[in-house]
Design an enzyme around this catalytic site. Structure first.
Site, PDB file in Angstrom:
ATOM      1  N   GLU A 187     -51.447  64.336  66.733  1.00 38.77           N
ATOM      2  CA  GLU A 187     -52.901  64.407  67.277  1.00 38.77           C
ATOM      3  C   GLU A 187     -53.588  63.178  67.262  1.00 38.77           C
ATOM      4  O   GLU A 187     -54.402  62.732  66.536  1.00 38.77           O
ATOM      5  CB  GLU A 187     -53.510  65.466  66.108  1.00 38.77           C
TER       6      GLU A 187
ATOM      7  N   LYS B  69     -59.973  75.927  61.854  1.00 33.78           N
ATOM      8  CA  LYS B  69     -61.010  75.137  60.871  1.00 33.78           C
ATOM      9  C   LYS B  69     -62.081  75.980  60.421  1.00 33.78           C
ATOM     10  O   LYS B  69     -61.838  77.020  59.771  1.00 33.78           O
ATOM     11  CB  LYS B  69     -61.733  74.427  62.359  1.00 33.78           C
TER      12      LYS B  69
ATOM     13  N   GLY C  44     -60.619  68.324  70.135  1.00 28.93           N
ATOM     14  CA  GLY C  44     -62.155  68.785  70.230  1.00 28.93           C
ATOM     15  C   GLY C  44     -63.081  67.871  71.445  1.00 28.93           C
ATOM     16  O   GLY C  44     -63.944  68.103  71.405  1.00 28.93           O
TER      17      GLY C  44
ATOM     18  N   HIS D  83     -54.779  66.251  58.287  1.00 27.41           N
ATOM     19  CA  HIS D  83     -55.425  66.477  59.465  1.00 27.41           C
ATOM     20  C   HIS D  83     -56.679  65.303  59.569  1.00 27.41           C
ATOM     21  O   HIS D  83     -57.240  65.106  58.631  1.00 27.41           O
ATOM     22  CB  HIS D  83     -56.355  67.746  59.541  1.00 27.41           C
TER      23      HIS D  83
ATOM     24  N   SER E  51     -56.978  69.070  72.273  1.00 29.21           N
ATOM     25  CA  SER E  51     -57.533  69.678  73.468  1.00 29.21           C
ATOM     26  C   SER E  51     -56.600  70.403  74.264  1.00 29.21           C
ATOM     27  O   SER E  51     -56.481  70.381  75.514  1.00 29.21           O
ATOM     28  CB  SER E  51     -58.344  68.783  74.300  1.00 29.21           C
TER      29      SER E  51
ATOM     30  N   ASN F 104     -55.377  76.208  64.468  1.00 33.94           N
ATOM     31  CA  ASN F 104     -56.053  75.888  63.457  1.00 33.94           C
ATOM     32  C   ASN F 104     -57.468  76.400  63.807  1.00 33.94           C
ATOM     33  O   ASN F 104     -58.241  75.941  64.469  1.00 33.94           O
ATOM     34  CB  ASN F 104     -56.121  74.257  63.330  1.00 33.94           C
TER      35      ASN F 104
ATOM     36  N   GLU G 266     -59.531  65.294  60.694  1.00 32.79           N
ATOM     37  CA  GLU G 266     -60.944  65.575  60.315  1.00 32.79           C
ATOM     38  C   GLU G 266     -61.036  65.636  58.580  1.00 32.79           C
ATOM     39  O   GLU G 266     -61.945  65.019  58.177  1.00 32.79           O
ATOM     40  CB  GLU G 266     -61.279  67.120  60.485  1.00 32.79           C
TER      41      GLU G 266
HETATM   42  P1  PGA Z   1     -58.374  70.724  69.472  1.00 32.57           P
HETATM   43  O1  PGA Z   1     -58.249  70.613  67.988  1.00 32.57           O
HETATM   44  O2  PGA Z   1     -57.529  71.936  69.989  1.00 32.57           O
HETATM   45  O3  PGA Z   1     -59.953  71.584  69.477  1.00 32.57           O
HETATM   46  O4  PGA Z   1     -58.708  69.613  70.112  1.00 32.57           O
HETATM   47  C1  PGA Z   1     -56.937  70.349  67.403  1.00 32.57           C
HETATM   48  C2  PGA Z   1     -56.766  70.328  66.013  1.00 32.57           C
HETATM   49  O5  PGA Z   1     -57.817  69.493  65.562  1.00 32.57           O
HETATM   50  O6  PGA Z   1     -55.828  70.366  65.368  1.00 32.57           O
END
Ligand code: PGA
Length: 246
Positions: free
Chosen positions: A165, A11, A171, A93, A210, A9, A95
């Site tokens: 997740e 982003k 992140g 997601h 992460s 992803n 976010e």
């Molecule tokens: P990250 O993000 O690996 O940077 O923690 C995962 C995601 O948001 O799908």
């Protein structure tokens, strides 16, 4: 036996030239037994599609509209994504749940719309830190998941991918332990088993939060973890390849 799926992803990262380079590097990196999927930003989907043409790397988008078409300025429909070569799309997601206020019912409608266009929705669920600390993890991810399950049904879930997740792990560099992730994955699989035990065995459930080369093996070796949804580490082709090889 479920095939592993490693999804990157991106982003709202990369510029056009970076996106092309990254997609090209991933396309040229050694094949693995897992399915590899990249999820670039909307404007770069076409350019990335060219880079991965005639390879096993799949293309997906990070979001879609709940509507088929119409006066929805700025929205992107499932059919448009199909036109660009996408076969997967993220829905729900964390976010988008947090910043775009996407609630469970909207996420469910988006999953249904994706399926209607022949896209595979990657249905994301996850609890926040306070939920985990107060023992509400299963209640939260159960409600998120059930909303989608009720909307798309048995047939829909058979054509979907699920991603667990935990929001506190995204992140932050603080990944869930393999045991914490496994427990959540087993819980989600039981929700599917309540509808159809055989189907529960075949649905891919990815872990995200992460994931990087150094911790992928521990997570991916758990019985109910069928791949990873990778954010930060997916912006580096070598790191992504290491995760795919795990
Ligand atoms: P990250 O993000 O690996 O940077 O923690 C995962 C995601 O948001 O799908």
């Amino acid at each position: 036996m479920r095939t592993q799926l490693i999804a990157g992803n991106w982003k709202m990262h990369t510029h056009l030239s970076e996106a092309k380079t990254l997609a090209g590097k991933i396309a040229r990196s050694p094949k693995s037994s897992s399915i590899r999927l990249i999820l670039p930003p909307f404007p770069y989907l076409s350019a990335c599609a060219k880079q991965i043409q005639d390879t096993d790397v799949k293309l997906g988008a990070q979001n879609l509209s709940e509507h088929r078409n119409g006066a929805y300025t700025g929205e992107v429909s499932a059919e448009m994504l199909v036109d660009l070569g996408c076969s997967y799309v993220l829905v729900g997601h964390s976010e988008r749940r947090a910043h775009q206020h996407e609630a469970n019912d909207l996420v469910a409608r988006k999953a249904l719309r994706a399926l209607g266009a022949g896209l595979i929705p990657v249905i994301c669920v996850g609890e926040q830190l306070e939920h985990r600390q107060t023992g509400a993890t299963e209640q939260v991810i159960g409600a998120q998941f059930t909303a989608v399950l009720n909307m798309i049904g048995r047939d829909g879930i058979s054509k979907s991918v699920v991603a667990y997740e935990p929001v506190w792990a995204i992140g932050t560099g603080q990944t869930a332990s393999p045991e914490q992730a496994q427990a959540a994955h087993a819980f989600l699989r039981r929700q599917i088993a309540n509808i159809d035990a055989k189907l529960a065995d075949s649905v891919q459930i990815l872990y995200g939060g992460s994931v990087k080369g150094a911790n992928a093996k521990g997570l991916l070796s758990m019985p109910d973890i069928d791949g990873a949804l990778v954010g930060g580490a997916a912006l580096n082709a070598e790191e992504f390849a290491t995760i795919c090889a795990s």
